[in-house]
Design an enzyme around this catalytic site. Structure first.
Site, PDB file in Angstrom:
ATOM      1  N   ASP A  50       0.869  -1.185   0.000  1.00 44.13           N
ATOM      2  CA  ASP A  50       0.000   0.000   0.000  1.00 44.13           C
ATOM      3  C   ASP A  50       0.905   1.234   0.000  1.00 44.13           C
ATOM      4  O   ASP A  50       2.034   1.176   0.467  1.00 44.13           O
ATOM      5  CB  ASP A  50      -0.896  -0.015   1.266  1.00 44.13           C
ATOM      6  CG  ASP A  50      -2.150   0.832   1.101  1.00 44.13           C
ATOM      7  OD1 ASP A  50      -3.252   0.274   1.166  1.00 44.13           O
ATOM      8  OD2 ASP A  50      -1.997   2.055   0.867  1.00 44.13           O
ATOM      9  N   GLU A  69     -14.899  -9.212  -6.433  1.00 46.42           N
ATOM     10  CA  GLU A  69     -15.116  -9.760  -5.086  1.00 46.42           C
ATOM     11  C   GLU A  69     -16.604  -9.670  -4.756  1.00 46.42           C
ATOM     12  O   GLU A  69     -17.316  -8.827  -5.247  1.00 46.42           O
ATOM     13  CB  GLU A  69     -14.292  -8.990  -4.054  1.00 46.42           C
ATOM     14  CG  GLU A  69     -14.434  -7.485  -4.083  1.00 46.42           C
ATOM     15  CD  GLU A  69     -15.628  -6.951  -3.269  1.00 46.42           C
ATOM     16  OE1 GLU A  69     -15.989  -5.793  -3.462  1.00 46.42           O
ATOM     17  OE2 GLU A  69     -16.202  -7.738  -2.480  1.00 46.42           O
ATOM     18  N   PHE A  70     -17.037 -10.616  -3.916  1.00 44.22           N
ATOM     19  CA  PHE A  70     -18.431 -10.601  -3.433  1.00 44.22           C
ATOM     20  C   PHE A  70     -18.414 -10.670  -1.911  1.00 44.22           C
ATOM     21  O   PHE A  70     -19.168 -11.417  -1.287  1.00 44.22           O
ATOM     22  CB  PHE A  70     -19.205 -11.777  -4.040  1.00 44.22           C
ATOM     23  CG  PHE A  70     -19.274 -11.733  -5.543  1.00 44.22           C
ATOM     24  CD1 PHE A  70     -18.416 -12.502  -6.321  1.00 44.22           C
ATOM     25  CD2 PHE A  70     -20.161 -10.875  -6.186  1.00 44.22           C
ATOM     26  CE1 PHE A  70     -18.457 -12.442  -7.709  1.00 44.22           C
ATOM     27  CE2 PHE A  70     -20.209 -10.807  -7.577  1.00 44.22           C
ATOM     28  CZ  PHE A  70     -19.360 -11.595  -8.341  1.00 44.22           C
ATOM     29  N   GLY A  86     -36.260  -1.396   5.974  1.00 42.06           N
ATOM     30  CA  GLY A  86     -35.661  -0.558   7.016  1.00 42.06           C
ATOM     31  C   GLY A  86     -35.211   0.765   6.443  1.00 42.06           C
ATOM     32  O   GLY A  86     -35.826   1.304   5.517  1.00 42.06           O
ATOM     33  N   LEU A  94     -34.409  -9.097   1.984  1.00 45.46           N
ATOM     34  CA  LEU A  94     -35.801  -8.603   1.962  1.00 45.46           C
ATOM     35  C   LEU A  94     -36.154  -7.996   3.305  1.00 45.46           C
ATOM     36  O   LEU A  94     -37.296  -8.063   3.752  1.00 45.46           O
ATOM     37  CB  LEU A  94     -36.764  -9.754   1.629  1.00 45.46           C
ATOM     38  CG  LEU A  94     -36.850 -10.178   0.158  1.00 45.46           C
ATOM     39  CD1 LEU A  94     -37.860 -11.322  -0.003  1.00 45.46           C
ATOM     40  CD2 LEU A  94     -37.238  -9.012  -0.758  1.00 45.46           C
ATOM     41  N   CYS A 148     -20.146   0.063  -0.972  1.00 46.04           N
ATOM     42  CA  CYS A 148     -20.335  -0.617  -2.263  1.00 46.04           C
ATOM     43  C   CYS A 148     -21.650  -0.303  -2.953  1.00 46.04           C
ATOM     44  O   CYS A 148     -21.663   0.227  -4.063  1.00 46.04           O
ATOM     45  CB  CYS A 148     -20.185  -2.119  -2.052  1.00 46.04           C
ATOM     46  SG  CYS A 148     -18.514  -2.555  -1.586  1.00 46.04           S
TER      47      CYS A 148
HETATM   48  C1  UDX Z   1     -22.300  -5.740  -0.424  1.00 45.72           C
HETATM   49  C2  UDX Z   1     -22.604  -7.037  -1.143  1.00 45.72           C
HETATM   50  O1  UDX Z   1     -23.477  -7.842  -0.347  1.00 45.72           O
HETATM   51  C3  UDX Z   1     -21.308  -7.799  -1.415  1.00 45.72           C
HETATM   52  O2  UDX Z   1     -21.582  -8.976  -2.145  1.00 45.72           O
HETATM   53  C4  UDX Z   1     -20.372  -6.892  -2.217  1.00 45.72           C
HETATM   54  O3  UDX Z   1     -19.148  -7.551  -2.488  1.00 45.72           O
HETATM   55  C5  UDX Z   1     -20.104  -5.610  -1.458  1.00 45.72           C
HETATM   56  O4  UDX Z   1     -21.349  -4.940  -1.169  1.00 45.72           O
HETATM   57  P1  UDX Z   1     -21.767  -4.929   2.015  1.00 45.72           P
HETATM   58  O5  UDX Z   1     -21.937  -3.585   1.413  1.00 45.72           O
HETATM   59  O6  UDX Z   1     -20.592  -5.204   2.867  1.00 45.72           O
HETATM   60  O7  UDX Z   1     -21.758  -6.052   0.818  1.00 45.72           O
HETATM   61  O8  UDX Z   1     -23.035  -5.216   2.939  1.00 45.72           O
HETATM   62  P2  UDX Z   1     -24.437  -5.930   2.760  1.00 45.72           P
HETATM   63  O9  UDX Z   1     -24.542  -6.945   3.809  1.00 45.72           O
HETATM   64  O10 UDX Z   1     -24.685  -6.336   1.364  1.00 45.72           O
HETATM   65  O11 UDX Z   1     -25.481  -4.727   3.127  1.00 45.72           O
HETATM   66  C6  UDX Z   1     -25.481  -3.593   2.311  1.00 45.72           C
HETATM   67  C7  UDX Z   1     -26.508  -2.617   2.883  1.00 45.72           C
HETATM   68  O12 UDX Z   1     -27.828  -3.129   2.673  1.00 45.72           O
HETATM   69  C8  UDX Z   1     -26.376  -2.374   4.384  1.00 45.72           C
HETATM   70  O13 UDX Z   1     -26.557  -0.995   4.644  1.00 45.72           O
HETATM   71  C9  UDX Z   1     -27.537  -3.166   4.978  1.00 45.72           C
HETATM   72  O14 UDX Z   1     -28.023  -2.571   6.172  1.00 45.72           O
HETATM   73  C10 UDX Z   1     -28.561  -3.070   3.878  1.00 45.72           C
HETATM   74  N1  UDX Z   1     -29.523  -4.173   3.851  1.00 45.72           N
HETATM   75  C11 UDX Z   1     -29.085  -5.440   3.634  1.00 45.72           C
HETATM   76  C12 UDX Z   1     -30.881  -3.887   4.012  1.00 45.72           C
HETATM   77  O15 UDX Z   1     -31.264  -2.740   4.226  1.00 45.72           O
HETATM   78  N2  UDX Z   1     -31.781  -4.912   3.935  1.00 45.72           N
HETATM   79  C13 UDX Z   1     -31.388  -6.201   3.711  1.00 45.72           C
HETATM   80  O16 UDX Z   1     -32.242  -7.086   3.669  1.00 45.72           O
HETATM   81  C14 UDX Z   1     -29.992  -6.478   3.564  1.00 45.72           C
END
Ligand code: UDX
Length: 438
Positions: A31, A153-154, A255, A252, A262
């Site tokens: 980095d 990445e996921f 909220g 689903l 991301c």
């Molecule tokens: C996401 C993707 O899931 C992941 O595959 C990708 O690589 C990066 O972006 P992340 O952003 O870390 O991951 O969190 P995630 O768990 O997906 O939640 C994203 C946002 O959605 C959060 O603010 C969470 O609170 C919100 N969320 C998630 C909801 O409001 N409702 C849900 O049912 C699920």
């Protein structure tokens, strides 16, 4: 065993490097941030990610992972160079690729042996070709064999290690099938489906996946808003929907909507790409608008319960964009706090992990030591992030501490009937009729 260089030590780069090391490879993470590298060499993690410190420590002890600011040292023996740098949103929502460009240029400058460049960062469709072009043009005086592979990445923050080690699938894209197959070898021990396609398709799979997940969330939030007018409970609606194997239960949860580093960035970037290529992303625009409105609806509910919010004391529980992370980037809580402060409200907050980040970003915010201090003298309490410690609070104590017993359950974690029987004015998201008496 392979020699891997990971460029970028954010949660993607660090998790990727630590997991590849744990799988038996020799990994050098590099980095440009000297302070971050110094801290990593002292065993101090730059982010809160469950299990990451333990994983890094054990692989440092095993001599499989190290950290440096020296590009030459990082790349000299590398067979693979994983580019895991940030691609933040630009002014128009496009992905800012300055760090990807820098990484490509350094690879061109420092490498003089065959190497496979792997784009792990989320990059716009076509970036793989662009990276290849940068390297080709820049190293024309000392050509070396290289290929570019897209490997999006996921990883979800808070479960990134598990998401790496137990992926639903690995996606690889390249014009050079052999190069993609070589990268696939790194993942073989994970025993998961490995999709090998072309560069642009792999890049689009990433954006389409994130945009679809964000769409699911905005969809259930739109249904929630209908439920409030029609007297249905969205939590039960989502449960009833999810048993359909074509729908499923995940993503689903109605909220305050989605935040993080991301979804906001990727949905905006995909919409921007669409417009640049002459298509109109109607659905993505609506998905973003619904998400923005979820925050605004909190203010409407509080105005309904308290009248003017000027000088009212509002407590916010949770600042991180979701539980089990200290990341507050695009966190719904921050937008709610901003809207409340614009109404003249006095806001105080607590978060189990994100207090440091919040203190640095929000100088005016009154940060408390625990949920009960947040509630003391408050006219309302807003649950913004569903940390486990907020799920079973001592509500009788909260009722005593609060000046006005108004609760906005922004993540539908609490029991409406129980709380209303205790004398609270309870607002959930889509939890049945929200009328003027609430
Ligand atoms: C996401 C993707 O899931 C992941 O595959 C990708 O690589 C990066 O972006 P992340 O952003 O870390 O991951 O969190 P995630 O768990 O997906 O939640 C994203 C946002 O959605 C959060 O603010 C969470 O609170 C919100 N969320 C998630 C909801 O409001 N409702 C849900 O049912 C699920």
């Amino acid at each position: 065993m392979s020699n891997i260089c990971v460029i970028g030590t954010g949660y993607v780069g660090l998790v990727t490097g630590a997991c590849f090391a744990d799988l038996g490879n020799t990994v050098i993470c590099m980095d440009v941030d000297h302070d971050r590298i110094d801290k990593l060499n002292q065993g101090i993690m730059p982010i809160y990610e469950p299990g990451l410190k333990q994983l890094v420590d054990q692989n440092v002890r095993g001599g499989r992972i190290s950290f440096t600011c020296d590009y030459c040292e990082a790349l000299k023996n590398a067979e693979f160079a994983f580019v895991a740098v940030g691609t933040p949103s630009g002014v128009d929502g496009e992905a800012d690729l300055q760090y990807v460009r820098s990484a490509a240029e350094v690879i061109a400058d420092e490498v003089d042996h065959p190497i496979i460049v792997v784009n792990k960062s989320t990059v716009p469709v076509g970036t793989g070709d662009w990276v290849s072009d940068i390297i080709t043009r820049r190293c024309n005086d000392k050509p070396f064999a290289f290929s570019v592979v897209s490997n999006p990445e996921f990883l979800r923050e808070g479960s990134a290690i598990n998401d790496f080690m137990c992926p639903d699938r690995v996606v690889l894209g390249s014009l050079d099938h052999d190069a993609a197959s070589s990268v696939a070898q790194l993942y073989l021990s994970l025993r998961c489906p490995i999709i090998i396609t072309d560069l642009r398709t792999a890049e689009m799979i990433k954006y389409a996946s994130n945009a679809f997940l964000a769409t699911r969330i905005s969809f259930i939030n739109e249904i929630a808003n209908m439920c409030e007018e029609m007297g249905a409970d969205v939590s039960e609606v989502a449960l009833g929907m999810g048993y359909d194997h074509r729908i499923g239960h995940d993503f689903l949860d109605a909220g305050l909507g989605w935040g993080g580093s991301c979804f906001p960035k990727d949905v905006k970037a995909l919409a921007h790409m669409a417009v640049l290529h002459g298509t109109h992303p109607q659905l993505l625009q609506a998905v973003m608008e619904i998400n923005r409105n979820q925050r605004r609806r909190v203010v409407l509910r509080l105005r309904r319960a308290l009248g003017s919010l000027n000088e009212k004391v509002i407590g916010v529980l949770g600042l991180s964009f979701k539980p089990n992370t200290d990341d507050i980037r695009e966190a719904p809580a921050l937008e709610v706090i901003h809207l409340l402060e614009n109404e003249g409200a006095i806001v105080r907050a607590y978060d189990p992990q994100a207090m440091g980040a919040a203190a640095r970003m929000m100088k005016r915010l009154d940060l408390c030591e625990n949920p009960y201090e947040v509630a003391r003298g408050a006219d309302a309490l807003v649950l913004a992030t569903e940390w486990n410690e907020f799920k079973q609070l001592d509500f009788a104590r909260l009722h005593e501490l609060m000046r006005t017993p108004v609760l906005v359950d922004g993540r539908n974690q609490w029991d409406p009937d129980k709380l209303r029987s205790m004398g609270f004015t309870y607002f959930g998201v889509g939890r049945g009729l929200v009328n003027n008496h609430d």
